[in-house]
Design an enzyme around this catalytic site. Sequence first.
Site, PDB file in Angstrom:
ATOM      1  N   ASP A 269      58.374  76.995 -10.641  1.00 58.83           N
ATOM      2  CA  ASP A 269      59.019  76.204 -11.840  1.00 58.83           C
ATOM      3  C   ASP A 269      58.151  76.551 -13.084  1.00 58.83           C
ATOM      4  O   ASP A 269      57.023  76.945 -13.124  1.00 58.83           O
ATOM      5  CB  ASP A 269      59.454  74.822 -11.682  1.00 58.83           C
ATOM      6  CG  ASP A 269      57.915  73.942 -11.509  1.00 58.83           C
ATOM      7  OD1 ASP A 269      57.172  74.546 -10.502  1.00 58.83           O
ATOM      8  OD2 ASP A 269      57.952  72.894 -12.099  1.00 58.83           O
TER       9      ASP A 269
ATOM     10  N   ASP B 296      51.848  80.945 -16.653  1.00 55.89           N
ATOM     11  CA  ASP B 296      51.938  79.715 -16.054  1.00 55.89           C
ATOM     12  C   ASP B 296      53.227  79.787 -15.106  1.00 55.89           C
ATOM     13  O   ASP B 296      54.167  79.035 -15.644  1.00 55.89           O
ATOM     14  CB  ASP B 296      51.842  78.488 -16.790  1.00 55.89           C
ATOM     15  CG  ASP B 296      51.618  77.362 -16.151  1.00 55.89           C
ATOM     16  OD1 ASP B 296      51.257  77.168 -14.855  1.00 55.89           O
ATOM     17  OD2 ASP B 296      52.084  76.282 -16.645  1.00 55.89           O
TER      18      ASP B 296
ATOM     19  N   GLU C 268      56.340  71.834  -9.893  1.00 59.83           N
ATOM     20  CA  GLU C 268      54.768  71.576 -10.015  1.00 59.83           C
ATOM     21  C   GLU C 268      54.658  70.894 -11.502  1.00 59.83           C
ATOM     22  O   GLU C 268      53.709  69.903 -11.793  1.00 59.83           O
ATOM     23  CB  GLU C 268      53.921  72.596  -9.881  1.00 59.83           C
ATOM     24  CG  GLU C 268      52.601  72.634  -9.877  1.00 59.83           C
ATOM     25  CD  GLU C 268      51.991  72.524 -11.378  1.00 59.83           C
ATOM     26  OE1 GLU C 268      50.727  72.315 -11.594  1.00 59.83           O
ATOM     27  OE2 GLU C 268      52.791  73.031 -12.307  1.00 59.83           O
TER      28      GLU C 268
END
Length: 386
Positions: free
Chosen positions: A75, A105, A137
């Site tokens: 995610d 990220d 997350e």
Amino acid sequence: MTDLSIVKRHLENLIAFDTTSRYSNLDLIEWVEEQLKPLGFDCRRIENSTGDKANLWARIGPNTDGGLVMSGHTDVVPIDGQDWHTDPFNLTDKDGRLFGRGTSDMKSFIALCLAFAPKFATLNLSKPIDFAFSYDEEVGCQGAPLMIHTMLETGARPDAVWVGEPTLWQVVSGHKGIMLVEVIVTGKEAHSSLPHLGVSANGVAVDLMSAIRDLEKDLATQGDPESPFDPPYPTLSIGQITGGTASNILAGQCRFVCDLRCPPGFDPDEILKPFEDLVRDKDAALKARFPECGIQLKKLHNVPSLAPGQNNAAEVLVRALTGDNALRAVAYATEAGQFDQAGMASVICGPGSIDQAHTPNEFIDSAQLAEGVEVFNKLVAHLEKA
């Protein structure tokens, strides 16, 4: 030999999936399965309660305990309100930088895993390699615990867990834990000229937030100056506040959310106990005036910290691959703390900079991916000797 162009191609495909945490990640999971299953990976989905999101646990090698878990989250954070100069979900290569949501990220680490999956599949592995790709997350590390539980339940305890969060390929062996706390104050609406006929939820919330600020200041005096964390003490902040409908109406409800981040050795529940006692007293006082009023306190997420300097199997492995022997700890939280809490030796190291995480025009330098190819080639050589 796996080259950089293959990594970029996988990253381009991963970025194209809008896996903002509020959306499903199943299309991405299905695509990853399509890359891995033909190579012989045993792919297993661990779904959330509503079935619209899933972790992917993919294994190559013998079905035993031990081995290496390579962990990453699928995610990404929202792009809402951010000034992007490129399409966030279309990888853009410009001046040696790759732009797109999730480049740092942390889809680049997943891209490296997928690029090297064919090589892993050719090895005569004595212990398994597991890919552990999670959901949610970014909203409290909600997905990984289900996957960790499944691993332990099936006897698949690894020797090492490598979490590929962005660290510029520097080894990070510790991080703070994070607890999110939601407070909802229910007052009683009345005309602002007649405040004795109601209770302003905003007014009560201000008192509670003042107590939070006092606690925040107290915590700042409790850090160990020798700690590798920056700052070395627990931090407490109020990140969200909403309340009221009009300036001339006593607010019927006010909600605020606090973010508590603790280094190892600090108990977030113990830290918050005085505040919870205050909430309990104020809740009783409100109900005594108007039974429909009150205060709700809810701990939304509690991600455990990771103690630095353990020199565990994960640390030893990744230090050998990167050549980095410095001791580092970070203030953000990761899934490494959850793996570690379950008794799985964990370390954090990956491509890209945390400074780019969550920002508009997020990017990763191509050089970071090239360095990743070198690191992963060293991993292959290590596995061939094992």
